[in-house]
Write an enzyme that holds these catalytic residues in place. Structure first.
Site, PDB file in Angstrom:
ATOM      1  CE  LYS A  78      -1.356  -6.211   6.132  1.00 58.55           C
ATOM      2  NZ  LYS A  78      -2.582  -5.610   5.531  1.00 58.55           N
ATOM      3  CE  LYS A 127      -2.817   0.332   1.524  1.00 51.27           C
ATOM      4  NZ  LYS A 127      -3.137  -1.081   1.813  1.00 51.27           N
TER       5      LYS A 127
END
Length: 331
Positions: free
Chosen positions: A250, A154
């Protein structure tokens, strides 16, 4: 005329503590808040789990109410096909679509992939996420996970080149993908791309804000770029060509497994690589996504690994290798 068997719907909000905290460019959290839908017919119950995402204006309470509002349509026989037309893509539809899929499998006494005409899922290697922090802290966290084959890093804007270098030094043998979560800008794009290329990064997720990603069509991309916030369902695919090389599917974005499978087929037809992603959630959220994982170049289904505990009958993880779900969990 035969009557439709009675179905009852229930749903609730659950909170699952995260092991430590989970930090991305938009903030940190210490628990996963999920909404679970259950559809009961006779002695059988189908379950589905979703994660409402504030990035898209979703809240747990509003998602719960949207799910419960479908009681009457379900009572009169709404199936997965009718659900797609009745609800917009998003977390609420995902929970219901997956619950209907689970119930369909239980009623038939078959696994859901058999009913859908899809190959049985096999174990696959998932990414493991390193949260956003200072370069030194990320290097320390990466070193503890350096035995894993695939790491997802991240990032968050300023200082990302230093983070990338620090992480690569800490995990010299792992494949790296990075996720900027819309935190880069056109003026630092080239420098961050170079840092990724120099570190041997394989994929960059959503470097620029959705709707402000035109620069990706004008700049040389030395590393493959994957759309996340810029892509939701099949309708959003066509506008990505020339800017992205891959799409992150997703189920909370597509509104369930039904659309996710169709989207994966369409994306491959347009030449995109497939990534299957997740929110931080329990194995009940990951299980349907295992069907998409079978044809995905990148699998990111580590949600349960980031929790302090998972639900009963959860997916089995052997390091980063995750097995398909047992019927006791889902499908």
């Amino acid at each position: 005329m035969t009557s439709t068997p009675s179905r009852t719907l229930s749903a609730g909000i659950e909170r699952w503590p995260i092991a430590g905290s989970f930090t991305i460019s938009r903030g940190a959290k210490t628990e996963a808040v999920v909404v679970v839908a259950e559809i009961r017919q006779g002695s059988l119950t189908g379950r589905g789990e979703c994660v409402p995402y504030p990035r898209y204006g979703e809240t747990p309470d509003a998602t719960l109410q949207a799910i419960l509002a479908m009681q009457e349509p379900l009572t009169i026989g709404m199936d997965r096909g009718a659900l797609q037309a009745r609800m917009q893509a998003g977390a609420a539809r995902n929970a219901l679509d997956c619950a209907l899929s689970d119930l369909e499998a239980k009623l038939a006494g078959e696994r859901i992939w058999t009913l859908l005409g899809r190959p049985a899922p096999k174990p696959c290697t998932t990414a493991y996420t390193i949260s956003l922090a200072a370069p030194e802290a990320m290097a320390e966290a990466t070193a503890k996970a350096a035995h894993r084959a695939l790491l997802k890093i991240k990032l968050g804007g300023d200082g990302d080149a230093d983070r990338i270098r620090a992480v690569r030094l800490a995990a010299p043998r792992s494949e790296l993908i990075v996720d900027a979560n819309e935190a880069w800008a056109e003026d630092n794009l080239a420098a961050n791309f170079k840092a990724c290329a120099d570190a041997g990064v394989t994929l960059i997720e959503q470097p620029l804000p959705a709707g402000k990603d035109e620069a990706l069509s004008r700049i040389k991309r030395p590393v493959a770029v994957c759309a996340d916030e810029s892509v939701h369902d099949r309708a959003s695919l066509a506008g990505l060509r020339g800017r992205y090389d891959a799409v992150n599917i997703k189920l909370d974005k597509t509104g369930g497994l039904t659309e996710a499978l169709a989207m994966a087929d369409a994306a491959r037809g347009l030449g995109f690589e497939i990534m299957i992603g997740c929110m931080v959630a329990t194995s009940l959220s990951m299980a349907p996504a295992m069907l998409i994982a079978q044809a995905a170049r990148f699998v990111d289904l580590d949600g349960p690994l980031l929790l302090a505990r998972d639900r009963d009958n959860g997916l089995r993880y052997d390091g980063s290798l995750v097995d398909p779900p047992d019927a006791a969990l889902w499908g």
